[in-house]
Design an enzyme around this catalytic site. Structure first.
Site, PDB file in Angstrom:
ATOM      1  CB  CYS A  72      40.469  34.760  40.917  1.00  0.00           C
ATOM      2  SG  CYS A  72      39.589  36.286  40.776  1.00  0.00           S
ATOM      3  CG  HIS A 136      43.373  36.302  37.267  1.00  0.00           C
ATOM      4  ND1 HIS A 136      42.328  36.689  38.050  1.00  0.00           N
ATOM      5  CD2 HIS A 136      44.141  37.412  37.089  1.00  0.00           C
ATOM      6  CE1 HIS A 136      42.429  37.977  38.334  1.00  0.00           C
ATOM      7  NE2 HIS A 136      43.517  38.429  37.754  1.00  0.00           N
TER       8      HIS A 136
END
Ligand SMILES: *[C@@H]1O[C@H](CO)[C@@H](O)[C@H](O)[C@H]1NC(C)=O
Ligand SMILES: *[C@@H]1O[C@H](CO)[C@@H](O)[C@H](O)[C@H]1NC(C)=O
Length: 568
Positions: A72, A136
Site C-alpha cells: 500500500c 497511509h
C-alpha cells in the site's frame, strides 16, 4: 525530461477532445488489497459485485492496469504523485515496506506534489477536494500535530479517515499483525528475558559485590524491554487505530463495524455540499475494506460464500453502489469521471487464527500482495466510466497502463500545466482511453519490490509485452505463496541470472518462459539500456522515509485523545 515533453505534447492533442470548461467531477474509489479475481465482471461468478461491475458495464475495463508497488504505502504514493516511490524515498530497503505506526516520522514529503494539490494550485476554489478513508502516507514530522504529511497539506480540503491503515489488531478476534509477521515473537522475548536474567545472575555469583550494579541493570533491562514490547503489541489498536476529521482526532480506538457506511456517508455529504454550492468535486474514497481486520457489519455477515472476506467484498460493493446512486440522483453521472481500482493485489498469505484464508483471489495471475513484480500483486481490477466523453458498454483497454497515469491524465483533462521541476513517470492515457491511440504510451514499466528492481515490463507492441524478471520471491514448495509474508532481497528471493522472460500479452499466466536466444538477447539489450537510463534519472541523495529514524515509533508523536488510556 523526455517524459515531460511527451506529456505536454499529448496535452495539446487532448484538449481538442475535452470540453475544457466543463469542469467535470472526479470520483476515485480505491479498494484495499482487493484482487483481480474478486470481481464478478472479471470472472468470479461466485462473488457478486454488481455495483463495481456497473462502472465497467456502463464504461470501460482497464485490463492491464498496474500499481507501482505491490504494497500500500508506495503504491498510494505513486498513485497520487505520478512518480515511482524510489524517486521520493517512499519505499523501503528493509523488511517493512509500509508505515507501521501513526507516531513515526516518515511520510509523503511536503514538497511532493499530488494531483489534488496541482488542481487546487491551478484551479483553486472551483473545485473542492477530499480524501476519505485510508491515507497511509504519514502524519507528523517532528512535533505532534505538525501534520507535515497530512492530507490537508497535500491538496485535500477535507479529510475524514485513518492516517495509517487497517490492521489485524483492530478487530475483536485477538489477531495481531506483529504475530503474523514474527510468529515467534513471544518466544523471542521470553528468550531475551531468560538469557538476560541468567547472565546477570551468573555475573553476580561469579564476581559478587564488585559488579552488582551492572548485573542488576542487565536483569532489569532484559525484563523491562520485553515487557514493554508486549504491552505495546497488546495496545496496537489504541496506538494506531485513530480516526480523524481534518486535524481533529475523533475516535480512538476506531470501531471498524459499520466503517464503510460511515465513509460513504461522509463522501455523500461532501458531494452534496459541493454540488449545492455550484462547485465541482475531486474526491478520493479510499475504502478501508478488504484489508484485515475483516469486520463486516451485520447486514453482510454470512452473506457470501467466502467467509468474512467475501462478506467484506459485498459490503465494499454496496458502498460503491451508494456512490453510483448518488451521482444518478444528483444527475451528474455524465459530468463525473468515475474510477474504481485497488491499491495492490490480494494478500495470499493472509490467514485467521485457525489458518483459514483471509485474503482474496488474483484470478489467473501469479503471486499477490507483497510479491514484488509478480503479476497478481500489481495488476488490479480497474473500471472507468465517463459517459459522453469516453467509450461505453464494457469497452476493454488491454494495453499496459499504470495508476501513475492518473496524475498526467487528469492534468490533461483539466488543462493543468505539469510541473517541470521533477520527473513524472505516469503518462497521459486520455488518447488511449478515447480510442484515438491504440498503443500504450509506456515503453517500459519498472516493477520494484522495496528499493529493489525485481522486473521490467517492455512494451514492444500490443502483442509483445515482455516481462523480464531479475528476482522473484522465494515461495513455499508447490505454492505461489511465501511462508508468512514475501520479502524483497537477500535469502528470501530467488535471483534469475539469466533473467526469466515471458510474453505477458500472450501468456498472461506466465507459464512459458521465452527460450529462443535471439529473441531473448534482443529483449535484454533493450531492457538493460532502459534500466541504465532509468537509474541515471534517480536522485541518489533522496532521504529515505523508511530509514530507521523515520520508521520507529516516537512517543512524542503519539496521538492520544484523553488521559484515560487514550480512549474516546
Ligand atoms: C447523459 O448522457 C446520455 C447520453 O449518453 C443521455 O441519454 C442522458 O440523458 C444524459 N443524462 C443527463 C442527466 O444529462
Ligand atoms: C472468487 O473470490 C473468492 C474470494 O476471494 C475466491 O476464494 C475464489 O477463488 C474466487 N473465484 C474465482 C473463480 O476466482
Amino acid at each position: 525530461m523526455f517524459a515531460i515533453v511527451f506529456v505536454v505534447d499529448d496535452n495539446v492533442r487532448c484538449n481538442q477532445n475535452v470540453v475544457v470548461n466543463s469542469r467535470p467531477n472526479f470520483l476515485i474509489m480505491v479498494a484495499d488489497d482487493m484482487g483481480y479475481g474478486d470481481v464478478s465482471l472479471l470472472g468470479n461468478h461466485s462473488l457478486p459485485t454488481p455495483n463495481i461491475d456497473r462502472i465497467g458495464r456502463e464504461g470501460m475495463i482497464l485490463n492491464q492496469h498496474l500499481t507501482a508497488a505491490s504494497v500500500c504505502t508506495p503504491s498510494r504514493s505513486a498513485f497520487l504523485t505520478g512518480r515511482y516511490p524510489i524517486r521520493n524515498g517512499m519505499t523501503a530497503a528493509g523488511k517493512n515496506r509500509v508505515f507501521l505506526f501513526v507516531a513515526s516520522s516518515g511520510g509523503l514529503p511536503p514538497e511532493e506534489l499530488t494531483i489534488a494539490k496541482l488542481l487546487k494550485q491551478q484551479i483553486g476554489n472551483e473545485y473542492r477536494t477530499a480524501l476519505i478513508g485510508k491515507w497511509h502516507l504519514g502524519k507528523d514530522c517532528s512535533r505532534l500535530d505538525d501534520n507535515c504529511h497530512h492530507p490537508n497539506q497535500h491538496g485535500f480540503d477535507y479529510f475524514f479517515g485513518i492516517p495509517l491503515t487497517n490492521l489485524k489488531d483492530f478487530g475483536d478476534d485477538g489477531q495481531s499483525v506483529v504475530i503474523s509477521y514474527y510468529p515467534h515473537f513471544y518466544l523471542l522475548l521470553t528468550m531475551i528475558g531468560l538469557l538476560g536474567s541468567t547472565l546477570g545472575l551468573m555475573i553476580i555469583i561469579r564476581f559478587q559485590k564488585s559488579w552488582l550494579k551492572s548485573s542488576i541493570l542487565i536483569i532489569l533491562i532484559s525484563i523491562i524491554l520485553p515487557a514493554f514490547t508486549v504491552i505495546f503489541q497488546k495496545n496496537i489498536s489504541i496506538l494506531n487505530g485513530v480516526l480523524y476529521r481534518n486535524d481533529q482526532l475523533i475516535e480512538q480506538p476506531i470501531h471498524l463495524k459499520g466503517i464503510t457506511k460511515r465513509l460513504t456517508d461522509e463522501t455523500e455529504q461532501f458531494i452534496r455540499n459541493t454540488i449545492a454550492q455550484n462547485q465541482s468535486f475531486f474526491v478520493i474514497l479510499n475504502f478501508i475494506k478488504v484489508h484485515t481486520a475483516l469486520v463486516p457489519s451485520e447486514k453482510f455477515e454470512g452473506k457470501s460464500r467466502y467467509g468474512k472476506y467475501g462478506d467484506c467484498v459485498l459490503e465494499l460493493d454496496d458502498g460503491v453502489g451508494r456512490m453510483l446512486d448518488l451521482l444518478e440522483e444528483l444527475e451528474i453521472v455524465n459530468k463525473t469521471f468515475t474510477y474504481f481500482t485497488s491499491d495492490n493485489g490480494a494478500h495470499l498469505e493472509e490467514v485467521d487464527l485457525n489458518g483459514n484464508p483471509e485474503g482474496g483471489s488474483n484470478g489467473i495471475y501469479r503471486g499477490g500482495k507483497g510479491h514484488g513484480a509478480m503479476e497478481g500483486g500489481i495488476r488490479v481490477p480497474t473500471f472507468l466510466r465517463w459517459p459522453n466523453v469516453l467509450p461505453k458498454n464494457l469497452t476493454k483497454i488491454s494495453q499496459a497502463t499504470s495508476q501513475m497515469d492518473i496524475f498526467p491524465t487528469i492534468s490533461a483533462i483539466l488543462n493543468l500545466t505539469l510541473p517541470t521541476d521533477r520527473i513524472l513517470d505516469g503518462r497521459n492515457i486520455f488518447p488511449l482511453l478515447t480510442g484515438e491511440n491504440h498503443t500504450s504510451p509506456h515503453n517500459f514499466l519498472f516493477h520494484y519490490c522495496g528499493i529493489y528492481l525485481h522486473g521490467v515490463r517492455y512494451i514492444e507492441d500490443n502483442d509483445h509485452v515482455w516481462k523480464v524478471y531479475f528476482y522473484q520471491p522465494k515461495y513455499k514448495p508447490q505454492e505461489d505463496k511465501c511462508l508468512f509474508v514475501c520479502m524483497c532481497h537477500g535469502k528470501l528471493v530467488v535471483k534469475h541470472d539469466p533473467p526469466l522472460i515471458y510474453n505477458i500479452a500472450q501468456d498472461p499466466t506466465e507459464i512459458n518462459p521465452i527460450v529462443d536466444s535471439k529473441i531473448r538477447s534482443k529483449i535484454l539489450r533493450k531492457v538493460t539500456k532502459a534500466v541504465q537510463q532509468h537509474r541515471l534519472s534517480l536522485n541518489p541523495n533522496i532521504e529515505s522515509q523508511f530509514s530507521f529514524g523515520n520508521s520507529i515509533w516516537k512517543p512524542w508523536l503519539q496521538p492520544c485523545c484523553s488521559w484515560k488510556f487514550c480512549h474516546c
